[in-house]
Scaffold this active site. Structure first.
Site, mmCIF file in Angstrom:
data_model
loop_
_atom_site.group_PDB
_atom_site.id
_atom_site.type_symbol
_atom_site.label_atom_id
_atom_site.label_comp_id
_atom_site.label_asym_id
_atom_site.label_seq_id
_atom_site.Cartn_x
_atom_site.Cartn_y
_atom_site.Cartn_z
ATOM 1 N N ASP A 61 -4.863 -8.758 6.571
ATOM 2 C CA ASP A 61 -3.661 -8.877 5.745
ATOM 3 C C ASP A 61 -3.752 -10.082 4.812
ATOM 4 O OD1 ASP A 61 -3.334 -7.343 8.082
ATOM 5 O OD2 ASP A 61 -1.166 -7.571 8.028
ATOM 6 N N HIS A 63 -1.087 -10.562 2.104
ATOM 7 C CA HIS A 63 0.312 -10.901 1.804
ATOM 8 C C HIS A 63 0.486 -11.818 0.586
ATOM 9 C CE1 HIS A 63 2.503 -8.712 4.801
ATOM 10 N NE2 HIS A 63 1.757 -9.196 5.787
ATOM 11 N N ASN A 134 2.016 -1.182 6.415
ATOM 12 C CA ASN A 134 3.450 -0.905 6.458
ATOM 13 C C ASN A 134 4.197 -1.556 5.298
ATOM 14 O OD1 ASN A 134 2.752 -3.368 8.018
ATOM 15 N ND2 ASN A 134 4.956 -3.559 8.312
ATOM 16 N N HIS A 135 3.705 -2.683 4.778
ATOM 17 C CA HIS A 135 4.424 -3.322 3.674
ATOM 18 C C HIS A 135 4.205 -2.580 2.351
ATOM 19 C CE1 HIS A 135 6.256 -6.912 5.501
ATOM 20 N NE2 HIS A 135 5.320 -6.710 6.423
ATOM 21 N N HIS A 239 -4.373 0.116 9.455
ATOM 22 C CA HIS A 239 -3.573 -1.102 9.479
ATOM 23 C C HIS A 239 -3.019 -1.395 10.868
ATOM 24 C CE1 HIS A 239 -1.159 -4.359 7.965
ATOM 25 N NE2 HIS A 239 -0.062 -3.826 8.503
#
Length: 407
Positions: A61, A63, A134-135, A239
């Site tokens: 991840d 982000h 999921n994001h 993920h």
């Protein structure tokens, strides 16, 4: 099943639109000057990949933290350290495990960088793959709970930049990583920037993000190029985590349904049904945390159940190991081998356990490297000849950042 043979000569320089050299109605081919065996991609988006003899590196991840993303990619040996955004990985295959969006300010810049690197990698017999997390699915759904204010600014800036290119998505998107920092600096120097981040400005940011990420929006369509589950050689990348019922439903089917949803390809323009099995619920592919929890929290029986599920999943998909992100590992990237124990017999009044080791494992590589999560030292997973190891940076500046962060 669509089969794709990717060829380096068919891909131009990073800032041009890629063209696939068709060997059949659904094929393209990656080759190298060393005449390596081609990378064969099945599915659209990619679902099953054969990459003979390739070094594979996996990154967790990110982000929205472009600086940490660059550090991870440089450490993996696939990105130049001179700021030119050049691919240095040769015929390496890079896999990014999702959650590029949210919690940071440079989401579109990271996506732009990865696409540019993919085009360059293909010219060298390598490839860059992404799986959605999921994001990504949350944002396409319109759930902006974890969006940073700076990320709204980036969306507004990028739409203006896209307009400067006359709406030419390919050229603007590929070029964004090279100019995003300047746009950010110019914005901060603006006399209006230091005013309060008021409701009107936020509404404009939400509108810009919605235009880009709604089903059928240009950035949603960019995300639709990627799978939620990807198998490369004997390794599965996703993920959250793949379960037996996901495999039974069909990996290529799930990938296609999520891609169609993101593209807004439905019979009713006002109805975009969400692919539940892949994107919604605690046991969906992008949300599942079954394999990422600390096994010390569970009893031996619970651990055996988890290992049994993992073994069943990997056997069903024909893989030896799975690599997941999603859940930050405070101890760094780590793995566990499946060991399944059963009560076998009773000897001299004592129960005897019969334990079997299966040649399958789970690698957990989300280390929370983004400054919006744990701001931890970047780590990547390297796979060569079905043997994996974790690469950790030893550069002093990471220690300096930790000192600054914790003082």
């Amino acid at each position: 099943m669509a089969k794709l043979y990717l060829t380096g000569s068919a891909f131009p320089t990073p800032y041009s639109s890629p063209r696939l050299a068709q060997a059949s109605p659904c094929s393209s081919l990656i080759t190298t000057a060393k005449a390596s065996k081609p990378i064969v991609v099945n599915g659209n988006p990619p679902s099953f990949v054969s990459a003979p003899g390739r070094r594979i590196v996996a990154v967790g991840d990110l982000h929205g933290d472009l600086a940490q993303a660059r550090c991870a990619l440089e450490m993996a040996g696939v990105l130049s350290s001179n700021g030119q955004n050049s691919w240095t990985g040769g015929d390496t295959v890079l896999v990014q495990l999702g959650d590029i969006l949210d919690r940071g300010e440079d989401e579109i810049a990271i996506l732009s960088l990865l696409r540019s690197l993919d085009i360059q990698a293909k010219a060298n017999g390598g490839a860059v793959f992404q799986v959605n997390g999921n994001h990504e699915t949350m944002n396409v759904e319109g759930d902006f709970r974890y969006v940073e204010l700076g990320a709204y600014d980036e969306c507004m800036d990028f739409l203006e930049y896209l307009d400067d290119y006359g709406g030419n998505w390919e050229e603007a998107f590929l070029g964004w990583v090279g100019v995003s920092e300047k746009w950010k600096e110019d914005r901060k120097m603006s006399k209006n920037y230091w005013g309060s981040w008021n409701l009107v400005k936020k509404q404009k940011g939400v509108l810009a993000r919605s235009i880009l990420l709604r089903p059928g929006g240009p950035l949603a369509c960019e995300l639709a190029r990627h799978a939620v589950v990807l198998k490369i050689n004997d390794w599965v990348f996703c993920h959250g985590g793949l379960l037996p019922h996901h495999v039974a439903y069909g990996i290529e089917r799930m990938n296609r349904e999520v891609s169609h949803w993101m593209r807004g390809l439905t019979e009713n323009d006002n109805d975009h049904p969400i692919p539940f099995i892949a994107t919604r619920g605690y046991d969906s592919v992008v949300w599942n945390r079954l394999y990422s929890q600390d096994i010390s929290d569970f009893s031996g029986y619970q651990n055996n159940q988890i290992y049994s599920i993992l073994e069943e999943t990997l056997q069903a998909v024909g893989a030896k190991a799975m690599v997941v992100g999603h859940t930050p590992q405070t101890v760094g990237a780590n793995w566990t081998l499946t060991v399944y124990c059963t009560v076998d017999s009773k000897i001299s009044g004592h129960w005897v356990l019969s334990c079997s080791k299966y040649d399958c494992s789970i690698w957990r590589i989300d280390v929370g490297m983004s400054s919006g999560v744990l701001n931890s030292r970047p780590e990547v997973l390297e796979i060569r000849d079905n043997t994996a190891r974790v690469l950790r940076s030893k550069r002093g500046r990471f220690h300096e950042l930790q000192v600054v962060d914790y003082t």
